[in-house]
Design a protein around this motif. Structure first.
Motif, PDB file in Angstrom:
ATOM      1  N   VAL A  48     -14.523  -7.919  -8.774  1.00 24.02           N
ATOM      2  CA  VAL A  48     -14.266  -6.286  -8.843  1.00 24.02           C
ATOM      3  C   VAL A  48     -13.094  -5.880  -8.286  1.00 24.02           C
ATOM      4  O   VAL A  48     -12.759  -4.645  -9.084  1.00 24.02           O
ATOM      5  CB  VAL A  48     -15.519  -5.618  -7.811  1.00 24.02           C
ATOM      6  N   ALA A  49     -12.191  -6.598  -7.731  1.00 25.58           N
ATOM      7  CA  ALA A  49     -10.852  -6.092  -7.422  1.00 25.58           C
ATOM      8  C   ALA A  49     -10.024  -7.361  -6.976  1.00 25.58           C
ATOM      9  O   ALA A  49     -10.442  -8.452  -6.433  1.00 25.58           O
ATOM     10  CB  ALA A  49     -10.840  -5.094  -6.283  1.00 25.58           C
ATOM     11  N   GLN A  50      -8.760  -7.319  -7.553  1.00 27.28           N
ATOM     12  CA  GLN A  50      -7.841  -8.236  -7.157  1.00 27.28           C
ATOM     13  C   GLN A  50      -6.586  -7.791  -6.592  1.00 27.28           C
ATOM     14  O   GLN A  50      -6.095  -6.609  -7.193  1.00 27.28           O
ATOM     15  CB  GLN A  50      -7.662  -9.358  -8.069  1.00 27.28           C
ATOM     16  N   ILE A  51      -5.775  -8.447  -5.717  1.00 27.31           N
ATOM     17  CA  ILE A  51      -4.622  -7.974  -5.435  1.00 27.31           C
ATOM     18  C   ILE A  51      -3.478  -9.276  -5.401  1.00 27.31           C
ATOM     19  O   ILE A  51      -4.005 -10.209  -4.790  1.00 27.31           O
ATOM     20  CB  ILE A  51      -4.398  -7.155  -3.930  1.00 27.31           C
ATOM     21  N   THR A  52      -2.263  -9.000  -5.676  1.00 24.32           N
ATOM     22  CA  THR A  52      -1.313  -9.968  -5.778  1.00 24.32           C
ATOM     23  C   THR A  52      -0.643  -9.929  -4.537  1.00 24.32           C
ATOM     24  O   THR A  52      -0.772  -9.224  -3.796  1.00 24.32           O
ATOM     25  CB  THR A  52      -0.063  -9.762  -7.035  1.00 24.32           C
ATOM     26  N   THR A  53       0.203 -11.021  -4.461  1.00 19.19           N
ATOM     27  CA  THR A  53       1.055 -10.927  -3.153  1.00 19.19           C
ATOM     28  C   THR A  53       2.218  -9.969  -3.081  1.00 19.19           C
ATOM     29  O   THR A  53       2.362  -9.433  -1.850  1.00 19.19           O
ATOM     30  CB  THR A  53       1.885 -12.413  -3.120  1.00 19.19           C
ATOM     31  N   SER A  54       2.538  -9.286  -4.211  1.00 17.26           N
ATOM     32  CA  SER A  54       3.415  -8.041  -4.150  1.00 17.26           C
ATOM     33  C   SER A  54       2.410  -6.634  -4.083  1.00 17.26           C
ATOM     34  O   SER A  54       3.320  -5.552  -3.957  1.00 17.26           O
ATOM     35  CB  SER A  54       4.304  -8.056  -5.281  1.00 17.26           C
ATOM     36  N   GLY A  55       1.345  -6.701  -3.891  1.00 19.28           N
ATOM     37  CA  GLY A  55       0.496  -5.711  -4.065  1.00 19.28           C
ATOM     38  C   GLY A  55      -0.007  -5.016  -5.156  1.00 19.28           C
ATOM     39  O   GLY A  55      -0.695  -3.793  -5.077  1.00 19.28           O
ATOM     40  N   ASN A  56       0.502  -5.594  -6.119  1.00 21.90           N
ATOM     41  CA  ASN A  56      -0.380  -5.102  -7.599  1.00 21.90           C
ATOM     42  C   ASN A  56      -1.837  -5.132  -7.796  1.00 21.90           C
ATOM     43  O   ASN A  56      -2.101  -6.451  -7.114  1.00 21.90           O
ATOM     44  CB  ASN A  56       0.342  -5.973  -8.773  1.00 21.90           C
ATOM     45  N   THR A  57      -2.534  -4.285  -8.136  1.00 24.47           N
ATOM     46  CA  THR A  57      -3.931  -4.472  -7.967  1.00 24.47           C
ATOM     47  C   THR A  57      -4.629  -4.412  -9.454  1.00 24.47           C
ATOM     48  O   THR A  57      -3.978  -3.846 -10.793  1.00 24.47           O
ATOM     49  CB  THR A  57      -4.678  -3.212  -7.409  1.00 24.47           C
ATOM     50  N   ASN A  58      -5.623  -4.527  -9.629  1.00 25.93           N
ATOM     51  CA  ASN A  58      -6.488  -4.492 -10.919  1.00 25.93           C
ATOM     52  C   ASN A  58      -8.137  -4.411 -10.416  1.00 25.93           C
ATOM     53  O   ASN A  58      -8.403  -5.124  -9.434  1.00 25.93           O
ATOM     54  CB  ASN A  58      -6.321  -5.859 -11.628  1.00 25.93           C
ATOM     55  N   ARG A  66     -12.705   4.419  -7.869  1.00 23.69           N
ATOM     56  CA  ARG A  66     -13.631   4.635  -6.775  1.00 23.69           C
ATOM     57  C   ARG A  66     -13.284   3.561  -5.769  1.00 23.69           C
ATOM     58  O   ARG A  66     -13.354   3.920  -4.340  1.00 23.69           O
ATOM     59  CB  ARG A  66     -15.092   4.519  -7.098  1.00 23.69           C
ATOM     60  N   PHE A  67     -12.995   2.243  -6.133  1.00 23.80           N
ATOM     61  CA  PHE A  67     -12.528   1.316  -5.059  1.00 23.80           C
ATOM     62  C   PHE A  67     -11.202   1.201  -4.922  1.00 23.80           C
ATOM     63  O   PHE A  67     -10.161   1.207  -5.779  1.00 23.80           O
ATOM     64  CB  PHE A  67     -13.395   0.096  -5.632  1.00 23.80           C
ATOM     65  N   THR A  68     -10.598   0.657  -3.693  1.00 24.43           N
ATOM     66  CA  THR A  68      -9.134   0.317  -3.215  1.00 24.43           C
ATOM     67  C   THR A  68      -8.975  -0.761  -2.821  1.00 24.43           C
ATOM     68  O   THR A  68      -9.604  -0.924  -1.510  1.00 24.43           O
ATOM     69  CB  THR A  68      -8.543   1.512  -2.600  1.00 24.43           C
ATOM     70  N   ILE A  69      -8.390  -1.759  -3.204  1.00 20.80           N
ATOM     71  CA  ILE A  69      -8.083  -3.019  -2.567  1.00 20.80           C
ATOM     72  C   ILE A  69      -6.669  -3.132  -1.657  1.00 20.80           C
ATOM     73  O   ILE A  69      -5.919  -2.465  -2.472  1.00 20.80           O
ATOM     74  CB  ILE A  69      -8.177  -4.200  -3.509  1.00 20.80           C
ATOM     75  N   SER A  70      -6.563  -3.693  -0.594  1.00 20.21           N
ATOM     76  CA  SER A  70      -5.399  -3.552  -0.082  1.00 20.21           C
ATOM     77  C   SER A  70      -5.334  -4.881   0.710  1.00 20.21           C
ATOM     78  O   SER A  70      -6.276  -5.717   1.014  1.00 20.21           O
ATOM     79  CB  SER A  70      -5.077  -2.416   0.799  1.00 20.21           C
ATOM     80  N   ARG A  71      -4.060  -5.121   1.248  1.00 18.42           N
ATOM     81  CA  ARG A  71      -4.026  -6.343   2.228  1.00 18.42           C
ATOM     82  C   ARG A  71      -2.936  -6.152   3.185  1.00 18.42           C
ATOM     83  O   ARG A  71      -2.049  -5.558   3.033  1.00 18.42           O
ATOM     84  CB  ARG A  71      -3.647  -7.587   1.289  1.00 18.42           C
TER      85      ARG A  71
END
Length: 117
Positions: A48-58, A66-71
Motif C-alpha cells: 500500500v505504501a513504500q518509502i526510499t532511504t531518502s524519503g521519497n514515497t509511493n 489518505r495514508f502517509t508513510i514515514s521513517r
C-alpha cells in the motif's frame, strides 16, 4: 536474529484514523527502502505504501491522499499514518523491505486494522 514488530492497529469507525508503527531489528534498515503491505481475508497481500532511504514515497491508488508513510532511521522504525479510513481498509497490515532487495526478509505477525461502517 531478524525481528519485525508491527503495532498500532485496532478497531475504528469509518472516517477515523490510526497510526501504525513497525520496528525492525537485525537488518540494515537505514540502507533499504521499506514498505507497508496489507492482506484482507481471502485476498492476496498487496503493498500500500513504500518509502526510499531518502524519503521519497509511493502509494497504491486506493490509499493515495489518505495514508502517509514515514521513517525514523535512528529508531529503525517505519510508520503509516492512516486517515479517512474506510471499511475496505480492513486487513492485517505488515511491513517489510521491497521484494528482491537486501531489506526483504521474514514477515512479522502483522497488526489488525478493522474499520466499521
Amino acid at each position: 536474529q531478524v525481528q519485525v514488530v508491527e503495532s498500532g492497529g485496532g478497531v475504528v469507525q469509518a472516517g477515523g484514523s490510526l497510526n501504525l508503527s513497525c520496528v525492525l531489528s537485525g537488518r540494515i534498515f537505514r540502507f533499504n527502502a521499506m514498505g507497508w503491505y496489507r492482506q484482507a481475508p481471502g485476498k492476496q497481500r498487496d503493498m500500500v505504501a513504500q518509502i526510499t532511504t531518502s524519503g521519497n514515497t509511493n502509494y497504491a491508488d486506493s490509499v493515495k491522499g489518505r495514508f502517509t508513510i514515514s521513517r525514523d532511521n535512528a529508531k529503525n522504525t517505519v510508520y503509516l499514518q492512516m486517515n479517512s479510513l474506510r471499511p475496505e481498509d480492513t486487513a492485517v497490515y505488515y511491513c517489510n523491505g521491497l521484494p528482491g532487495t537486501a531489506g526483504w526478509g521474514s514477515w512479522g505477525q502483522g497488526t489488525q486494522v478493522t474499520v466499521s461502517s
